[in-house]
Design a protein around this motif. Structure first.
Motif, PDB file in Angstrom:
ATOM      1  N   ALA A 120      99.777  75.602  14.980  1.00 14.19           N
ATOM      2  CA  ALA A 120     100.143  76.095  16.308  1.00 14.19           C
ATOM      3  C   ALA A 120     101.397  75.406  16.819  1.00 14.19           C
ATOM      4  O   ALA A 120     102.292  76.052  17.390  1.00 14.19           O
ATOM      5  N   HIS A 121     101.492  74.110  16.611  1.00 17.37           N
ATOM      6  CA  HIS A 121     102.662  73.385  17.110  1.00 17.37           C
ATOM      7  C   HIS A 121     103.902  73.663  16.271  1.00 17.37           C
ATOM      8  O   HIS A 121     105.027  73.650  16.787  1.00 17.37           O
ATOM      9  N   ALA A 122     103.723  73.952  14.994  1.00 20.56           N
ATOM     10  CA  ALA A 122     104.865  74.347  14.171  1.00 20.56           C
ATOM     11  C   ALA A 122     105.433  75.676  14.671  1.00 20.56           C
ATOM     12  O   ALA A 122     106.655  75.840  14.786  1.00 20.56           O
ATOM     13  N   LYS A 123     104.559  76.616  14.994  1.00 19.74           N
ATOM     14  CA  LYS A 123     105.009  77.896  15.537  1.00 19.74           C
ATOM     15  C   LYS A 123     105.631  77.698  16.914  1.00 19.74           C
ATOM     16  O   LYS A 123     106.600  78.375  17.271  1.00 19.74           O
ATOM     17  N   ALA A 124     105.079  76.769  17.687  1.00 14.27           N
ATOM     18  CA  ALA A 124     105.631  76.496  19.018  1.00 14.27           C
ATOM     19  C   ALA A 124     107.065  76.002  18.920  1.00 14.27           C
ATOM     20  O   ALA A 124     107.943  76.428  19.680  1.00 14.27           O
ATOM     21  N   ARG A 125     107.319  75.122  17.981  1.00 11.62           N
ATOM     22  CA  ARG A 125     108.684  74.604  17.806  1.00 11.62           C
ATOM     23  C   ARG A 125     109.632  75.713  17.354  1.00 11.62           C
ATOM     24  O   ARG A 125     110.789  75.774  17.782  1.00 11.62           O
ATOM     25  N   ASP A 126     109.130  76.594  16.479  1.00 16.36           N
ATOM     26  CA  ASP A 126     109.943  77.723  16.019  1.00 16.36           C
ATOM     27  C   ASP A 126     110.289  78.641  17.188  1.00 16.36           C
ATOM     28  O   ASP A 126     111.448  79.058  17.343  1.00 16.36           O
ATOM     29  N   TRP A 127     109.301  78.937  18.042  1.00 14.06           N
ATOM     30  CA  TRP A 127     109.553  79.834  19.160  1.00 14.06           C
ATOM     31  C   TRP A 127     110.419  79.184  20.226  1.00 14.06           C
ATOM     32  O   TRP A 127     111.216  79.858  20.899  1.00 14.06           O
ATOM     33  N   ALA A 128     110.302  77.878  20.374  1.00 17.43           N
ATOM     34  CA  ALA A 128     111.192  77.185  21.309  1.00 17.43           C
ATOM     35  C   ALA A 128     112.645  77.388  20.900  1.00 17.43           C
ATOM     36  O   ALA A 128     113.519  77.618  21.742  1.00 17.43           O
ATOM     37  N   ALA A 129     112.898  77.324  19.601  1.00 20.06           N
ATOM     38  CA  ALA A 129     114.253  77.549  19.106  1.00 20.06           C
ATOM     39  C   ALA A 129     114.677  78.995  19.340  1.00 20.06           C
ATOM     40  O   ALA A 129     115.817  79.277  19.740  1.00 20.06           O
ATOM     41  N   ARG A 130     113.762  79.929  19.134  1.00 18.36           N
ATOM     42  CA  ARG A 130     114.097  81.349  19.296  1.00 18.36           C
ATOM     43  C   ARG A 130     114.489  81.681  20.733  1.00 18.36           C
ATOM     44  O   ARG A 130     115.357  82.539  20.963  1.00 18.36           O
ATOM     45  N   VAL A 131     113.839  81.039  21.690  1.00 20.94           N
ATOM     46  CA  VAL A 131     114.116  81.366  23.095  1.00 20.94           C
ATOM     47  C   VAL A 131     115.075  80.369  23.751  1.00 20.94           C
ATOM     48  O   VAL A 131     115.254  80.384  24.960  1.00 20.94           O
ATOM     49  N   GLY A 132     115.681  79.518  22.945  1.00 18.40           N
ATOM     50  CA  GLY A 132     116.702  78.628  23.471  1.00 18.40           C
ATOM     51  C   GLY A 132     116.197  77.387  24.171  1.00 18.40           C
ATOM     52  O   GLY A 132     116.889  76.819  25.025  1.00 18.40           O
ATOM     53  N   LEU A 133     114.997  76.914  23.789  1.00 15.19           N
ATOM     54  CA  LEU A 133     114.425  75.729  24.435  1.00 15.19           C
ATOM     55  C   LEU A 133     114.157  74.604  23.431  1.00 15.19           C
ATOM     56  O   LEU A 133     113.375  73.700  23.718  1.00 15.19           O
ATOM     57  N   ALA A 134     114.822  74.659  22.299  1.00 17.86           N
ATOM     58  CA  ALA A 134     114.544  73.677  21.248  1.00 17.86           C
ATOM     59  C   ALA A 134     114.790  72.245  21.714  1.00 17.86           C
ATOM     60  O   ALA A 134     114.109  71.321  21.268  1.00 17.86           O
ATOM     61  N   GLY A 135     115.743  72.057  22.609  1.00 14.98           N
ATOM     62  CA  GLY A 135     116.051  70.713  23.074  1.00 14.98           C
ATOM     63  C   GLY A 135     115.169  70.228  24.202  1.00 14.98           C
ATOM     64  O   GLY A 135     115.358  69.119  24.716  1.00 14.98           O
ATOM     65  N   LEU A 136     114.176  71.048  24.592  1.00  8.88           N
ATOM     66  CA  LEU A 136     113.346  70.717  25.752  1.00  8.88           C
ATOM     67  C   LEU A 136     111.862  70.653  25.399  1.00  8.88           C
ATOM     68  O   LEU A 136     111.009  70.758  26.287  1.00  8.88           O
ATOM     69  N   LEU A 137     111.549  70.438  24.146  1.00 10.30           N
ATOM     70  CA  LEU A 137     110.160  70.491  23.690  1.00 10.30           C
ATOM     71  C   LEU A 137     109.242  69.548  24.457  1.00 10.30           C
ATOM     72  O   LEU A 137     108.085  69.878  24.734  1.00 10.30           O
ATOM     73  N   ASN A 138     109.753  68.363  24.814  1.00  9.09           N
ATOM     74  CA  ASN A 138     108.914  67.364  25.477  1.00  9.09           C
ATOM     75  C   ASN A 138     109.069  67.362  26.995  1.00  9.09           C
ATOM     76  O   ASN A 138     108.498  66.507  27.676  1.00  9.09           O
TER      77      ASN A 138
END
Length: 237
Positions: free
Chosen positions: A108-126
């Motif tokens: 689930a968290h691996a997919k979450a990180r992938d989707w964060a990148a897709r929607v432009g939030l990769a730098g805001l995970l935490n």
């Protein structure tokens, strides 16, 4: 894949405290392309979407999906105008829909990180979700809705109060979701956005469907005087 379309509303009406919010509505949507619901403020756009999604109760009438209603609702997601943020990080917000469906935490968290990148939030995970900007919260809400691969996504004014850059980013995400096969039904007050996204237009007025048409036909040659006035920016009541 769930064969949920066409969906047919027959005399569908929603009332609250004696006031009719929507209806009676007779309408069939075939699920082809993106359906954009437009109309003046108070015309019932949000209520219509909520009725279709099962988040609002019918007072009278019927809504019939091509499949079992419960199956149809399970294959849908809804993004609200003011997204609800869990008091958790961006990554945890994205992983949440998968975790409640029983997906293992690591996956689930691996997919979450992938989707964060897709929607432009990769730098805001935490980053705690409640402190994000309005545009970032809407991107997060979209990612959280799409991470479960819904077959149909409802969006209620997804870009209300967002700046041009955020609107463009949201529309890019929606265009990509459509290309992946997700059906979209959304309301908007922005006619530029409606023109860019719509394949079909439903024009609501005073809680009733006033006009339904192919998008190009509607924007080029609306059938009614009320629709013409609305597109010109005139006040329509």
């Amino acid at each position: 894949m769930t064969q949920m379309f066409p969906v047919t509303l027959s005399g569908a009406t929603a009332r609250r405290q004696g006031q009719t919010l929507v209806g009676p509505v007779d309408l069939t949507l075939d699920g082809g392309g993106t359906c954009v619901v437009i109309g003046p403020n108070g015309s019932g756009k949000t209520t219509l979407l909520r009725l279709l999604h099962g988040a609002a109760r019918l007072s009278t009438g019927r809504i019939d999906w091509a499949c079992d209603t419960e199956l149809a609702h399970r294959a849908q997601a809804f993004v609200f105008q003011s997204p609800v943020m869990l008091r958790r990080t961006v990554e945890e917000n994205l992983a949440y829909p998968l975790r409640i469906k029983g997906e293992p935490k690591k996956a689930a968290h691996a997919k979450a990180r992938d989707w964060a990148a897709r929607v432009g939030l990769a730098g805001l995970l935490n980053r705690p979700a409640p402190v994000l900007s309005g545009g970032e919260q809407q991107k997060l809400a979209l990612g959280r809705a799409l991470i479960s691969s819904p077959e149909l996504l409802f969006l209620d004014e997804p870009c209300a109060a967002l700046d041009g850059r955020s609107m463009r980013d949201i529309e890019t995400i929606l265009t990509e979701a459509k290309a992946q096969g997700t059906k979209l039904i959304l309301s908007t007050h922005d006619m530029g956005q409606a023109r860019r996204l719509a394949d079909t237009v439903v024009f609501l007025l005073r809680g009733k469907v006033h006009e339904v048409a192919d998008a190009k036909q509607f924007f080029d040659e609306p059938e009614t005087a009320q629709a013409k006035a609305f597109l010109k920016g005139d006040i329509v009541e």
